[in-house]
Design a protein around this motif. Structure first.
Motif, PDB file in Angstrom:
ATOM      1  N   GLU A 324      30.325  51.731  35.561  1.00  0.00           N
ATOM      2  CA  GLU A 324      30.321  52.872  36.676  1.00  0.00           C
ATOM      3  C   GLU A 324      30.365  52.308  38.000  1.00  0.00           C
ATOM      4  OE1 GLU A 324      28.034  57.225  36.908  1.00  0.00           O
ATOM      5  OE2 GLU A 324      27.525  55.680  35.393  1.00  0.00           O
ATOM      6  N   GLY A 325      31.198  53.091  38.364  1.00  0.00           N
ATOM      7  CA  GLY A 325      31.410  52.853  40.079  1.00  0.00           C
ATOM      8  C   GLY A 325      32.345  51.637  40.504  1.00  0.00           C
ATOM      9  N   GLY A 326      33.192  51.052  39.514  1.00  0.00           N
ATOM     10  CA  GLY A 326      33.845  49.848  40.037  1.00  0.00           C
ATOM     11  C   GLY A 326      35.003  50.108  40.573  1.00  0.00           C
ATOM     12  N   HIS A 331      44.716  57.899  47.075  1.00  0.00           N
ATOM     13  CA  HIS A 331      45.529  57.174  47.968  1.00  0.00           C
ATOM     14  C   HIS A 331      45.669  55.787  47.575  1.00  0.00           C
ATOM     15  CE1 HIS A 331      44.952  60.790  50.261  1.00  0.00           C
ATOM     16  NE2 HIS A 331      43.933  60.565  50.557  1.00  0.00           N
ATOM     17  N   GLY A 332      45.583  55.536  46.267  1.00  0.00           N
ATOM     18  CA  GLY A 332      45.657  54.200  45.847  1.00  0.00           C
ATOM     19  C   GLY A 332      44.482  53.573  44.895  1.00  0.00           C
ATOM     20  N   MET A 333      44.516  52.513  44.388  1.00  0.00           N
ATOM     21  CA  MET A 333      43.474  52.069  43.381  1.00  0.00           C
ATOM     22  C   MET A 333      42.306  51.391  44.078  1.00  0.00           C
ATOM     23  SD  MET A 333      42.016  51.357  40.234  1.00  0.00           S
ATOM     24  CE  MET A 333      43.397  51.059  38.960  1.00  0.00           C
ATOM     25  N   LYS A 334      41.424  51.856  44.361  1.00  0.00           N
ATOM     26  CA  LYS A 334      40.177  51.255  45.030  1.00  0.00           C
ATOM     27  C   LYS A 334      39.446  50.554  44.177  1.00  0.00           C
ATOM     28  CE  LYS A 334      36.208  52.508  48.212  1.00  0.00           C
ATOM     29  NZ  LYS A 334      35.425  53.372  48.693  1.00  0.00           N
ATOM     30  N   LEU A 335      39.196  49.226  44.517  1.00  0.00           N
ATOM     31  CA  LEU A 335      38.415  48.569  43.643  1.00  0.00           C
ATOM     32  C   LEU A 335      37.176  48.074  44.482  1.00  0.00           C
ATOM     33  CD1 LEU A 335      40.953  45.886  41.784  1.00  0.00           C
ATOM     34  CD2 LEU A 335      40.066  48.396  41.031  1.00  0.00           C
ATOM     35  N   SER A 465      47.090  37.383  24.953  1.00  0.00           N
ATOM     36  CA  SER A 465      48.024  36.705  25.889  1.00  0.00           C
ATOM     37  C   SER A 465      47.570  36.582  27.351  1.00  0.00           C
ATOM     38  CB  SER A 465      49.429  37.414  25.722  1.00  0.00           C
ATOM     39  OG  SER A 465      49.089  38.489  26.466  1.00  0.00           O
ATOM     40  N   ALA A 466      48.266  35.701  28.226  1.00  0.00           N
ATOM     41  CA  ALA A 466      48.073  35.717  29.387  1.00  0.00           C
ATOM     42  C   ALA A 466      48.506  37.146  29.907  1.00  0.00           C
ATOM     43  CB  ALA A 466      49.170  34.862  30.110  1.00  0.00           C
ATOM     44  N   ALA A 467      47.917  37.418  30.863  1.00  0.00           N
ATOM     45  CA  ALA A 467      47.901  38.831  31.777  1.00  0.00           C
ATOM     46  C   ALA A 467      48.135  38.736  33.126  1.00  0.00           C
ATOM     47  CB  ALA A 467      47.042  39.578  31.256  1.00  0.00           C
ATOM     48  N   ILE A 468      48.588  39.713  33.975  1.00  0.00           N
ATOM     49  CA  ILE A 468      48.515  39.599  35.438  1.00  0.00           C
ATOM     50  C   ILE A 468      47.544  40.771  35.788  1.00  0.00           C
ATOM     51  CG2 ILE A 468      50.672  38.768  35.789  1.00  0.00           C
ATOM     52  CD1 ILE A 468      51.940  41.594  35.749  1.00  0.00           C
ATOM     53  N   GLY A 469      46.918  40.841  37.023  1.00  0.00           N
ATOM     54  CA  GLY A 469      45.947  41.688  37.436  1.00  0.00           C
ATOM     55  C   GLY A 469      45.594  41.576  38.556  1.00  0.00           C
ATOM     56  N   ILE A 470      44.499  42.388  39.044  1.00  0.00           N
ATOM     57  CA  ILE A 470      43.976  42.747  40.319  1.00  0.00           C
ATOM     58  C   ILE A 470      42.533  42.772  40.224  1.00  0.00           C
ATOM     59  CG2 ILE A 470      46.048  43.541  41.543  1.00  0.00           C
ATOM     60  CD1 ILE A 470      44.878  46.504  40.988  1.00  0.00           C
ATOM     61  N   TYR A 471      41.684  42.422  41.064  1.00  0.00           N
ATOM     62  CA  TYR A 471      40.375  42.433  41.336  1.00  0.00           C
ATOM     63  C   TYR A 471      39.651  42.616  42.492  1.00  0.00           C
ATOM     64  CZ  TYR A 471      39.929  37.727  43.044  1.00  0.00           C
ATOM     65  OH  TYR A 471      39.872  36.489  43.648  1.00  0.00           O
ATOM     66  N   ALA A 472      38.169  42.826  42.332  1.00  0.00           N
ATOM     67  CA  ALA A 472      37.387  42.963  43.520  1.00  0.00           C
ATOM     68  C   ALA A 472      35.920  42.151  42.900  1.00  0.00           C
ATOM     69  CB  ALA A 472      37.410  44.289  44.126  1.00  0.00           C
ATOM     70  N   ARG A 473      35.514  41.567  44.120  1.00  0.00           N
ATOM     71  CA  ARG A 473      34.036  40.831  43.375  1.00  0.00           C
ATOM     72  C   ARG A 473      33.310  40.876  44.733  1.00  0.00           C
ATOM     73  NH1 ARG A 473      34.623  35.000  40.927  1.00  0.00           N
ATOM     74  NH2 ARG A 473      36.231  34.109  42.492  1.00  0.00           N
ATOM     75  N   ALA A 474      31.880  40.574  44.564  1.00  0.00           N
ATOM     76  CA  ALA A 474      30.922  40.354  45.663  1.00  0.00           C
ATOM     77  C   ALA A 474      29.962  39.333  45.319  1.00  0.00           C
ATOM     78  CB  ALA A 474      30.301  41.404  46.315  1.00  0.00           C
ATOM     79  N   GLU A 475      29.504  38.371  45.992  1.00  0.00           N
ATOM     80  CA  GLU A 475      28.150  37.544  45.916  1.00  0.00           C
ATOM     81  C   GLU A 475      26.982  38.078  45.820  1.00  0.00           C
ATOM     82  OE1 GLU A 475      28.663  34.246  48.175  1.00  0.00           O
ATOM     83  OE2 GLU A 475      30.477  33.433  47.296  1.00  0.00           O
ATOM     84  N   THR A 476      26.802  39.309  46.652  1.00  0.00           N
ATOM     85  CA  THR A 476      25.616  40.160  46.700  1.00  0.00           C
ATOM     86  C   THR A 476      25.938  41.548  46.615  1.00  0.00           C
ATOM     87  OG1 THR A 476      25.947  40.192  49.307  1.00  0.00           O
ATOM     88  CG2 THR A 476      24.769  38.411  48.361  1.00  0.00           C
ATOM     89  N   GLU A 477      24.902  42.281  46.609  1.00  0.00           N
ATOM     90  CA  GLU A 477      25.262  43.775  46.608  1.00  0.00           C
ATOM     91  C   GLU A 477      26.178  44.155  47.873  1.00  0.00           C
ATOM     92  OE1 GLU A 477      24.862  45.827  44.014  1.00  0.00           O
ATOM     93  OE2 GLU A 477      23.966  44.220  43.017  1.00  0.00           O
ATOM     94  N   SER A 478      27.097  45.003  47.649  1.00  0.00           N
ATOM     95  CA  SER A 478      27.983  45.471  48.862  1.00  0.00           C
ATOM     96  C   SER A 478      28.720  46.456  48.779  1.00  0.00           C
ATOM     97  CB  SER A 478      29.015  44.013  48.986  1.00  0.00           C
ATOM     98  OG  SER A 478      30.065  44.178  49.803  1.00  0.00           O
TER      99      SER A 478
END
Length: 499
Positions: A324-326, A331-335, A465-478
């Motif tokens: 949840e909240g990811g 106005h686009g896909m916000k990750l 299979s292999a796939a293509i994609g997008i992502y976002a991540r953080a090392e701390t709470e952000s």
């Protein structure tokens, strides 16, 4: 009208096909990807559209993390008394059922039908007011394979009425037999099954006058001298005029398990299919043929997404249940840069992935950066057991473009190139991919406006299979994020073939 095999590129392993009236529907394995069990629709078995998924999420807690080579495997799709039923196996949990009266709508929550480890590929058949379910076995979980069994269930598939009974032992002539599809045609009970594995496998037909056997067996489709690896995992569908079509997998390595069509018929009480001139009784896959149903549509699976809807496109799956909240669509896909404790990207649950739908293609996606803390990161990935990605990461108060690569099971990823501080508010990620080897996806990234000269080669993921994609991540709470404005995929097959 003629088609050319494969008719469906992308990873659609273990397809099962159903006809209801003038419509055809297909489901396939999805492993740990969410949503699970894609549902496709066609009017002619050649042109397909993605219309739904059976599972909004996977029903066990472990799928909050990435569990490769696990999940929803080898489903069957049937229609009985006005309802669609999907039976699906989870290798560690058992056989489960979902149902709906609207295949475009919401499916019921999964309910257990046969619990325990090691069951695979359940397929029901209704006969004389009873439901019989054929099932195969996973040796790594239950200690044996090469056998097909049947158990009885109530008519609405709410509970198993009997334990399973072995009806066929393929230890000698059909080792590893699995993926059974159960049919009753012209006074015979038939089971189509895969033998020999996805790479070098073939399709057998079992037949008997009695549900519990004894069953005779015959090979009906094998590779022969063709280039079609592993023509197995087939599903039979009846057409008008007593004709049939067989849809089966073709192993394309990193590109996944494509779907091919073979014409089929019943001859002397046996299912026969494909080109039968070269091998006598067993058929071999054909390269092309006439449409099984002479109705042309504009159906297709377009991987481009402009992110202009109010929820993610059906194209996108994640390798674990979505937190949840990811993400948000506005106005686009916000990750959002959610906290992730690992370094290797392979284990990130929230990557948005889509199947590879063309042999040769290019991708361009644009992202608005809003990285807040050191360790915030957004990127574009080609995902598989070996993978590479280009990203923007914030370090020491500045943003940097980096290219990295990694392997499934690795503790950390390797940085191959790094830019000077990147001060732009937007970044364009680009990729060009080419099929230089029939089974391997070769690709290059564009890095900071210039093409990165190194070639990468994708291998299939452990399950899918292999796939293509997008992502976002953080090392701390952000509260950092990346807003992807579009994801545009261009098929370059004609351009490559003209070179």
């Amino acid at each position: 009208m003629q088609y050319k095999n494969p008719v469906l590129i992308g990873d659609y392993k273990d397809p099962d096909v159903l006809r209801v009236g003038d419509d055809f529907y297909m489901v396939s394995s999805s492993f740990n990807r969410v949503p699970g069990i894609p549902v496709l629709h066609s009017k002619n078995l050649v042109e397909w559209e993605l219309i739904n998924y059976v599972l909004e999420e996977l029903p066990f807690e472990k799928f909050g993390s990435v569990c490769s080579d696990d999940g929803a495997i080898a489903p069957s799709l049937r229609y009985h008394n006005g309802k669609f039923y999907c039976l699906v196996s989870f290798p560690g949990e058992g056989v489960y059922v979902s149902e709906t009266d609207d295949i475009y709508g919401k499916w019921s929550l999964l309910r257990p039908l046969l619990t325990g480890e090691g069951y695979r590929a359940p397929c029901p058949l209704w006969h004389d007011g009873k439901c019989y379910v054929a099932v195969a076995f996973d040796k790594s979980r239950i200690g044996f394979d090469s056998k097909i069994a049947v158990f009885e269930a109530d008519e609405e598939l709410k509970y198993a009425e009997t334990g399973y009974k072995f009806i066929y032992d393929g230890s000698l002539n059909a080792p590893g037999i699995g993926a059974p599809k159960f049919y009753e045609i012209g006074g015979y009970f038939y089971i189509l099954a895969a033998v020999g594995g996805k790479r070098a496998g073939w399709t057998v037909a079992l037949r008997s006058k009695n549900i519990y056997g004894p069953y005779e067996s015959r090979i009906i489709l094998m590779q022969g001298e063709t280039s079609v690896h592993g023509p197995c995992g087939g599903a039979l569908v009846e057409l008008d005029g007593g004709n049939f079509a067989l849809l089966h997998n073709q192993d394309l390595g990193a590109y996944g398990n494509a779907v091919n069509i073979q014409s089929a018929e019943i001859s002397d009480g046996w299912i026969v299919c494909g080109d039968r001139d070269s091998l006598g009784g067993a058929g071999t896959p054909v390269e092309s043929g006439y449409y099984p149903v002479r109705e042309q549509t504009e159906y297709g699976i377009d991987p481009t997404d402009e992110f202009d809807g109010d929820k993610p496109s059906l194209l996108w799956q994640t390798p674990a249940n979505r937190a949840e909240g990811g993400y948000a669509l506005k106005h686009g896909m916000k990750l959002n840069c959610c906290h992730y404790g690992g370094n290797a990207l392979y284990g990130l649950p929230g990557i948005f992935l889509q199947k590879i739908s063309n042999f040769n293609f290019s991708v361009k996606t644009k992202c608005k950066l809003d990285l807040k803390n050191d360790g915030d990161e957004v990127g574009f990935v080609v995902y598989g057991t070996e993978y590479a990605y280009v990203c923007v990461v914030r370090r020491d108060g500045c943003n940097y473009l980096e290219i990295r690569q990694g392997k499934a099971g690795g503790a950390s990823d390797e940085t191959l190139a790094k830019s000077q501080p990147y001060d732009e508010d937007y970044v364009n990620f680009q990729l060009s991919a080419k099929r230089e080897n029939p089974d391997i996806l070769t690709y290059k990234f564009t890095f900071g406006g210039n093409a990165f000269t190194r070639k990468f080669r994708a291998l299939r993921e452990i399950g899918a299979s292999a796939a293509i994609g997008i992502y976002a991540r953080a090392e701390t709470e952000s509260k950092g994020s990346g807003l992807f404005k579009f994801f545009r995929v261009t098929c370059t097959d004609k351009r490559i073939n003209a070179d």
